[in-house]
Design an enzyme around this catalytic site. Structure first.
Site, mmCIF file in Angstrom:
data_model
loop_
_atom_site.group_PDB
_atom_site.id
_atom_site.type_symbol
_atom_site.label_atom_id
_atom_site.label_comp_id
_atom_site.label_asym_id
_atom_site.label_seq_id
_atom_site.Cartn_x
_atom_site.Cartn_y
_atom_site.Cartn_z
ATOM 1 N N LYS A 113 0.323 5.112 8.708
ATOM 2 C CA LYS A 113 1.024 5.396 7.436
ATOM 3 C C LYS A 113 0.009 5.687 6.323
ATOM 4 C CE LYS A 113 1.772 1.894 5.014
ATOM 5 N NZ LYS A 113 1.236 1.081 3.915
ATOM 6 N N THR A 133 0.853 -1.189 0.000
ATOM 7 C CA THR A 133 0.000 0.000 0.000
ATOM 8 C C THR A 133 0.888 1.239 0.000
ATOM 9 O OG1 THR A 133 -1.680 -1.173 1.281
ATOM 10 C CG2 THR A 133 -1.859 1.227 1.198
ATOM 11 N N LYS A 160 -7.148 2.126 -3.194
ATOM 12 C CA LYS A 160 -6.715 1.566 -1.914
ATOM 13 C C LYS A 160 -6.588 2.645 -0.834
ATOM 14 C CE LYS A 160 -4.905 -1.271 1.075
ATOM 15 N NZ LYS A 160 -5.835 -2.050 1.903
#
Ligand code: NAP
Length: 289
Positions: free
Chosen positions: A238, A95, A170
């Site tokens: 993150k 990701t 995503k």
């Protein structure tokens, strides 16, 4: 054809194991070598560096934590990209943010390689069961080349669009996910302050329409105080950071995203970064509870 697999953490180890069980010949690399032992015992070839993976494969899958990790493994001193035979395919399941993934696609192209962004929706259990959902950005012909592998690791492939579009979907998905988790933690905080038990709150709220379905999977973690990681909290933080960077790049204001990000930062400051993202609730618990 040999498949190179780099990054054997919570997700990568299970995805690679499924490929191996389906009969694919793997060349594996992980920075912490011991995490490759089980796959090697089952017949995978151990590479000593990302570059060594590239010397044996024309297809490389990466499942790494952050953009910095991806950049180091792909383009660093021992990076794999420069050593791949021409016209190889790099499938990046990590990701990372859309602008970074577009940068990686450009690097790959410049070096005569092909690239797909292929981040996944689904956590440890879907990874283990081969039930991930792949969100893909890139050329349809490249997706077709790896569809069989994606079908082993996942239950659905969504080809969102060109390079960067898989990463875009995503990052939007995970922004919602981390916010839903934080919002549920705050609901528990207020509900318990009003004298309702955690059990009653979970039973009522998680059965109702306001809760995101994935929160049902976090109920036991919260009630049993078992915050062993499925999706590490530090990676949720993150992803919120990367969503913030993306919002800045797009000149889009996302006020609640930034407030939520700071709640996850507080959880990390308290030492919960390597626990499951549901440990964000621990910010609201008094010591020892
Ligand atoms: P993880 O268990 O922490 O694994 C991270 C992997 O990245 C490990 O193999 C780690 O190597 C490697 N790595 C980190 N920095 C590196 C560096 N500088 N050089 C080389 N390797 C490096 O994380 P994960 O949960 O599997 O997640 C992997 C990715 O998938 C992340 O981008 C995450 O956001 C995403 N994701 C996770 C989930 C989930 O539920 N867990 C779900 C969907 C997507 P070491 O073993 O040496 O540390």
């Amino acid at each position: 054809m040999k498949v190179g697999f780099i990054g054997l953490g919570i997700m990568g180890s299970r995805m690679a194991a499924n490929l191996q069980k389906a009969g694919h010949d793997l060349v594996v690399y992980n920075r912490t070598q011991s995490k490759a032992d089980e796959l090697v015992e089952q017949g995978a070839t151990r590479a000593e560096s990302p570059e060594e993976v590239a010397q044996q494969c024309r297809l490389v899958i990466t499942m790494l934590s952050t953009p910095e990790a991806v950049e180091e493994v792909a383009l660093g001193t021992d990076g794999f990209l420069k050593s791949l035979p021409g016209n190889s395919l790099w499938v990046n399941c990590s990701t990372v943010n859309p602008s970074f993934t577009i940068k990686m696609a450009h690097h790959a192209k410049k070096m005569g390689q092909r690239y797909l962004d292929a981040p996944v929706s689904g956590s440890l259990v879907p990874a283990e069961k081969g039930e991930l959902i792949f969100l893909i950005g890139g050329d349809a012909a490249d997706v077709e080349q790896v569809q069989e592998l994606l079908d082993v690791m996942g239950k659905e492939t969504v080809h969102v669009g060109d390079h960067g579009q898989g990463a875009s979907m995503k990052i939007v998905n995970n922004m919602m996910l981390a916010q839903a988790m934080a919002s549920f933690a705050e609901a528990l905080k207020l509900g318990t302050a009003l004298g309702i038990s955690e059990e009653k709150l979970c039973e009522t709220l998680l059965g109702g329409p306001a809760a995101a379905p994935f929160l049902n999977l976090k109920q036991t973690k919260i009630l049993k105080r078992d915050f062993s990681p499925q999706f590490p909290l530090e990676w949720a933080h993150k992803d919120l950071h990367l969503a913030g960077v993306t919002a800045y790049e797009q000149n889009v204001a996302l006020p609640s995203l930034h407030a939520t990000k700071e709640l996850y930062a507080q959880a990390k400051e308290k030492g919960f970064g390597e626990e499951d993202l549901s440990a964000v609730y621990r910010v609201f618990l008094s010591e020892g509870k």
